[in-house]
Enzyme design. Sequence first.
Site, PDB file in Angstrom:
ATOM      1  N   ASP A  47      11.953  22.790 -90.253  1.00 11.49           N
ATOM      2  CA  ASP A  47      11.318  21.658 -90.940  1.00 11.49           C
ATOM      3  C   ASP A  47      10.318  22.158 -91.966  1.00 11.49           C
ATOM      4  OD1 ASP A  47      10.616  18.577 -90.764  1.00 11.49           O
ATOM      5  OD2 ASP A  47       8.714  19.652 -90.886  1.00 11.49           O
ATOM      6  N   TYR A  52       4.748  22.153 -98.815  1.00  8.15           N
ATOM      7  CA  TYR A  52       4.311  23.334 -98.063  1.00  8.15           C
ATOM      8  C   TYR A  52       4.370  24.605 -98.917  1.00  8.15           C
ATOM      9  CZ  TYR A  52       5.079  20.291 -93.953  1.00  8.15           C
ATOM     10  OH  TYR A  52       5.068  19.255 -93.052  1.00  8.15           O
ATOM     11  N   LYS A  77      11.124  17.634 -97.510  1.00  7.22           N
ATOM     12  CA  LYS A  77      10.515  16.314 -97.740  1.00  7.22           C
ATOM     13  C   LYS A  77      10.104  16.158 -99.202  1.00  7.22           C
ATOM     14  CE  LYS A  77       8.410  16.834 -93.158  1.00  7.22           C
ATOM     15  NZ  LYS A  77       7.977  18.241 -93.075  1.00  7.22           N
ATOM     16  N   HIS A 110       7.949  11.824 -97.571  1.00  8.23           N
ATOM     17  CA  HIS A 110       6.895  12.467 -96.780  1.00  8.23           C
ATOM     18  C   HIS A 110       5.851  11.458 -96.261  1.00  8.23           C
ATOM     19  CE1 HIS A 110       4.859  16.678 -96.370  1.00  8.23           C
ATOM     20  NE2 HIS A 110       4.469  15.888 -95.388  1.00  8.23           N
TER      21      HIS A 110
END
Length: 290
Positions: A47, A52, A77, A110
């Site tokens: 994930d 990120y 996401k 998200h």
Amino acid sequence: MPGAVPDVTLNNGVRMPKLGFGVFQVGDDEARAAVATALEYGYRSIDTAALYGNEHGVGVAVRASGIPREELFVTTKLWNADQGAARVEPAFERSLDKLGLDYVDLYFIHWPVPSRNLFVETWQAFERLYAHGRARAIGVSNFLRPQLARLLEETDIVPAVNQIELHPGFQQSELRQFHRGHGIATEAWSPLGQGAALTHPVITRLAERHGKTPAQVVLRWHLELGNVVIPKSVTPGRIQENLDVFDFQLTPDDAREIAELETGERIGPDPEVVGEKPSGFSSKIDPSIT
Ligand SMILES: NC(=O)c1ccc[n+]([C@@H]2O[C@H](COP(=O)([O-])OP(=O)(O)OC[C@H]3O[C@@H](n4cnc5c(N)ncnc54)[C@H](OP(=O)(O)O)[C@@H]3O)[C@@H](O)[C@H]2O)c1
């Protein structure tokens, strides 16, 4: 050990491992190493998120693993700034480029960012990606009941998954019940409460009783509730430990004790306001980086 993690069947028939590996707050190089370790130990679901900043490292590890693509389950996401009909596809292509993949297994919105009111048209763009086979399943993250209700009413595809903050201190029983009623799988983010759940005396006592670690007890609790979990760790011993949760069961009394750990308090930001005033939170997780 590959094949050790059971699957859940999503509402479109796609199978997703019930336990995967999270890489929030892990840099690109570290993510590459951690994902390589996780895949070696037997994780098959990863994930990540555009935000990120580690899709590249995740993709390198996934492609270097030699594991056939169809045995892996890769999730990313869409970040809040890329909501809106025209922005979704380019943002999705950027994620795929960084991952070095042709498709993802699951693509999430998200956060709903209700103040911008773009999540319905964003979802409709997700439906188009799904129709074109670019994402095997589409889901939402941090959606509350009113936003799910709008998708159910105004769009064609029921989200396969809602990925939400969920741990012993914040158990989300109402939202989980709503998900069950609509065929939406519940996926728990910060399943270990970012580590905070692991020192609670109830959890440490149950761990001793079962001869397991506190993290294993918490992850087992999630699985027995029916949640998909994605614990994060960059520590090889913990990465391995978090996967070793399929050889014991909690008792109904254990479950009742953990149910009492609900505090009603999030560790992350309130989804109702994320994206609106990103600097105004006291939560431990900075909403601009989740
Ligand atoms: N959709 C969203 O908005 C959202 C928000 C947050 C997170 N997520 C996803 O959910 C994943 C998991 O959440 P999270 O990273 O916030 O928190 P988490 O998985 O609940 O906890 C991670 C923390 O627990 C520690 N830890 C892990 N396994 C442990 C063990 N066996 N024993 C002791 N400590 C252990 C880790 O330390 P070390 O790494 O140092 O070992 C890290 O500090 C994220 O990586 C991300 O993929 C999604």
